[in-house]
Write a protein that holds these residues in place. Sequence first.
Motif, PDB file in Angstrom:
ATOM      1  N   ALA A 155       0.825  -1.151   0.085  1.00  0.00           N
ATOM      2  CA  ALA A 155      -0.248  -0.138   0.001  1.00  0.00           C
ATOM      3  C   ALA A 155       0.925   1.415   0.085  1.00  0.00           C
ATOM      4  CB  ALA A 155      -1.060   0.090   1.157  1.00  0.00           C
ATOM      5  N   ASP A 156       0.542   1.914  -0.964  1.00  0.00           N
ATOM      6  CA  ASP A 156       1.316   3.374  -1.224  1.00  0.00           C
ATOM      7  C   ASP A 156       0.642   4.374  -1.679  1.00  0.00           C
ATOM      8  OD1 ASP A 156       1.503   2.870  -3.708  1.00  0.00           O
ATOM      9  OD2 ASP A 156       3.783   2.564  -3.646  1.00  0.00           O
ATOM     10  N   ALA A 157       0.965   5.596  -2.066  1.00  0.00           N
ATOM     11  CA  ALA A 157       0.078   6.472  -2.775  1.00  0.00           C
ATOM     12  C   ALA A 157      -0.236   6.023  -4.241  1.00  0.00           C
ATOM     13  CB  ALA A 157       0.791   7.797  -3.097  1.00  0.00           C
ATOM     14  N   THR A 190      -1.157   1.330  -9.782  1.00  0.00           N
ATOM     15  CA  THR A 190      -1.557   0.274  -8.725  1.00  0.00           C
ATOM     16  C   THR A 190      -1.343   1.213  -7.459  1.00  0.00           C
ATOM     17  OG1 THR A 190      -1.311  -1.749  -9.948  1.00  0.00           O
ATOM     18  CG2 THR A 190      -1.222  -1.667  -7.572  1.00  0.00           C
ATOM     19  N   THR A 191      -2.176   1.093  -6.498  1.00  0.00           N
ATOM     20  CA  THR A 191      -2.114   1.838  -5.128  1.00  0.00           C
ATOM     21  C   THR A 191      -2.046   0.911  -3.803  1.00  0.00           C
ATOM     22  OG1 THR A 191      -4.528   2.187  -4.491  1.00  0.00           O
ATOM     23  CG2 THR A 191      -3.322   3.813  -5.964  1.00  0.00           C
ATOM     24  N   THR A 192      -2.773  -0.386  -4.279  1.00  0.00           N
ATOM     25  CA  THR A 192      -2.959  -1.408  -3.186  1.00  0.00           C
ATOM     26  C   THR A 192      -2.672  -2.493  -3.995  1.00  0.00           C
ATOM     27  OG1 THR A 192      -4.039   0.137  -1.821  1.00  0.00           O
ATOM     28  CG2 THR A 192      -3.983  -2.310  -1.370  1.00  0.00           C
ATOM     29  N   SER A 195      -6.723   5.348  -3.315  1.00  0.00           N
ATOM     30  CA  SER A 195      -5.428   5.151  -2.391  1.00  0.00           C
ATOM     31  C   SER A 195      -5.232   5.211  -1.155  1.00  0.00           C
ATOM     32  CB  SER A 195      -4.382   6.063  -3.260  1.00  0.00           C
ATOM     33  OG  SER A 195      -3.214   5.953  -2.418  1.00  0.00           O
ATOM     34  N   LEU A 196      -5.016   4.354  -0.312  1.00  0.00           N
ATOM     35  CA  LEU A 196      -4.848   4.647   1.291  1.00  0.00           C
ATOM     36  C   LEU A 196      -3.863   5.838   1.282  1.00  0.00           C
ATOM     37  CD1 LEU A 196      -4.872   0.861   2.541  1.00  0.00           C
ATOM     38  CD2 LEU A 196      -6.863   2.733   2.549  1.00  0.00           C
ATOM     39  N   VAL A 212       2.629   3.090   3.231  1.00  0.00           N
ATOM     40  CA  VAL A 212       1.692   3.079   4.143  1.00  0.00           C
ATOM     41  C   VAL A 212       2.412   2.080   5.303  1.00  0.00           C
ATOM     42  CG1 VAL A 212      -0.468   2.456   4.908  1.00  0.00           C
ATOM     43  CG2 VAL A 212      -0.011   3.590   2.701  1.00  0.00           C
ATOM     44  N   ALA A 213       3.303   1.187   5.042  1.00  0.00           N
ATOM     45  CA  ALA A 213       3.659   0.128   6.026  1.00  0.00           C
ATOM     46  C   ALA A 213       4.687   0.797   6.848  1.00  0.00           C
ATOM     47  CB  ALA A 213       4.618  -0.887   5.338  1.00  0.00           C
ATOM     48  N   LEU A 214       4.990   2.010   6.728  1.00  0.00           N
ATOM     49  CA  LEU A 214       5.896   2.827   7.693  1.00  0.00           C
ATOM     50  C   LEU A 214       5.086   3.239   8.825  1.00  0.00           C
ATOM     51  CD1 LEU A 214       8.384   4.604   5.220  1.00  0.00           C
ATOM     52  CD2 LEU A 214       8.896   2.739   6.720  1.00  0.00           C
TER      53      LEU A 214
END
Length: 585
Positions: free
Chosen positions: A141-143, A148-150, A171-172, A297-299
């Motif tokens: 998951a990112d911008a 692709t966003t997820t 996008s999350l 997002v994983a950060l």
Amino acid sequence: MIVLGLSALYHDSACALMVDGELVAAAQEERYTRRRFDSAMPVRAVRACLRDAGVRIQDIDHIAYYEDPARKLGRQLWMGLPALPAATPETLYRFDAERPRRQIRELLGYPGEVTCVAHHEAHAASAFYQSGFSEAALFTADAVGEWTTTSYGRGGPHGIELFEEVSFPHSLGILYSAVTSFLGFAVNSDEYKVMGLAPYGVPRHLDLLRRLVTDLPGGQFRLDLKYFDLSGASPMYTPMLGELLGIEPREPESEITSHHYDLAAGIQVLLEELLIAKLVHLREVTGSDHLCYAGGVALNCVANRRIREVGPFREMFVQPAAGDAGGAIGAAALLGHRLTGAYVARRVRHVRVGPHAQTTDPRGWLDAADVPYRDFADDEDGLLEQAAEWLDEGLVLGWYQGRMEFGPRALGGRSILADPRRADMRDHINALVKKREAFRPFAPSVASERCGEFFDLPLPSPFMLDTATVRDPASLPAITHVDGSARVQTVDRADDPRFHGLLTAFARRTGYPILLNTSFNMRGEPIVSSPADALTCFVRSRLDVLVLDDIAVRSHDLPERFFAEVDRQQPFRKPAISRDVYTFL
């Protein structure tokens, strides 16, 4: 088989060198150019990694690039047309799908084959091939990457497969970044500030924030695009977001009020809700007990704790360099596996994979400048005992040791260290050394075998990607956040014997095998790379002691002209922040 992975030309440029599937060196370009989040082709980082590994550019069998430029161009044109930016070299270069390959040939001097992998494949591979799992569910998951966003997938000895995705603009990462922008922080760099701000508030805006996104069955969700502006010509949100929330956007560097605390709390809860829902779906589809997770997002380590505590997976591995820099590792690992078919389950235990500094001995600099220093070259125990004594006395140390870390965290290679028991230490470092916002917490490093005595953390956390409750917050005020939590790094003796030795020496004096650990840099700058960087930051930030490998320098022993000259050449300025610094083009 020697494969060089590259992440470049968007942000956080980096390279990773893999030999027979094993990571031997990796570095971010910003550490060499001193430009934070440098996006340029990582010429200096590549040069340093090759030199460190004893490899020439012509020895490389393949280069793996971390995204598909042609597919990305399709999204860029979709976003940019019909109102393309002014036709100048500064704008149109973004619409050149051949630019990565051309710069690899021209700037790196590499004439061989370049293979592009999809951006989220690189993210997923960066986690799976470093996880040590023989099989796992994959989540990224990112911008945005290309479209692709997820993404959702599975990994095993056969490789990785991504079987479902969410497409731009839903996008999350964009959801969280839009609120980051609304709160007056810089997009794609300051999201962690929102995470740190959240515990000060209550999520009273949560129901309103839920209107920004619709959770759909399976892995899907949709943003309500009337609240988002992704053109790059204005902030990431439209005026309708402020109307919905009944709050004015915060001006950068202005006062932070309870409204801002509460908004941060709300978006943090919403992100966690969405992540858990999507991961439940992934678990149902894959049936795996193992999760590999990467992407910007994983950060968010607070969300990672929530996933660990209530999520559907028994074990989780988050890539230490989960953002775009880590895509260089993933691209190299994925291409290497595809070319050779060989897979060995390796669990990364540390990220001290940066090249050794190739500079002259700093003793010569100090001797020439007539600066006193203590040399512990043949006395590591003496160095650790002396450093522990200084820390116990309340001094703040710049700690520079060996190879630098890869990724956003300082983990004992390029760290600023201090006593976590002192109630005034956080404010002291924030105000005088880091020059950053007072609400931001500092992290503790703890000897892994004693972590459970001080933190409610059942698993090792060597990369500072998880948070845990502090068992006795009153005794550790400098590293305890307002909600009683801390972002913990566990230090294993086998992985970093010198840093573990320092923690142990400090424990002999104080009973606490714990130190406050923050990155060795000033606000708005990359983490130091070379001894020269460390010495410059040491002088500018007025740290008390610099421990540079085996030598130690006291600030009070430096000539006054050092401070005057460094301040004259590099006076501290708060980094410029604007809401429109980020573009998805």
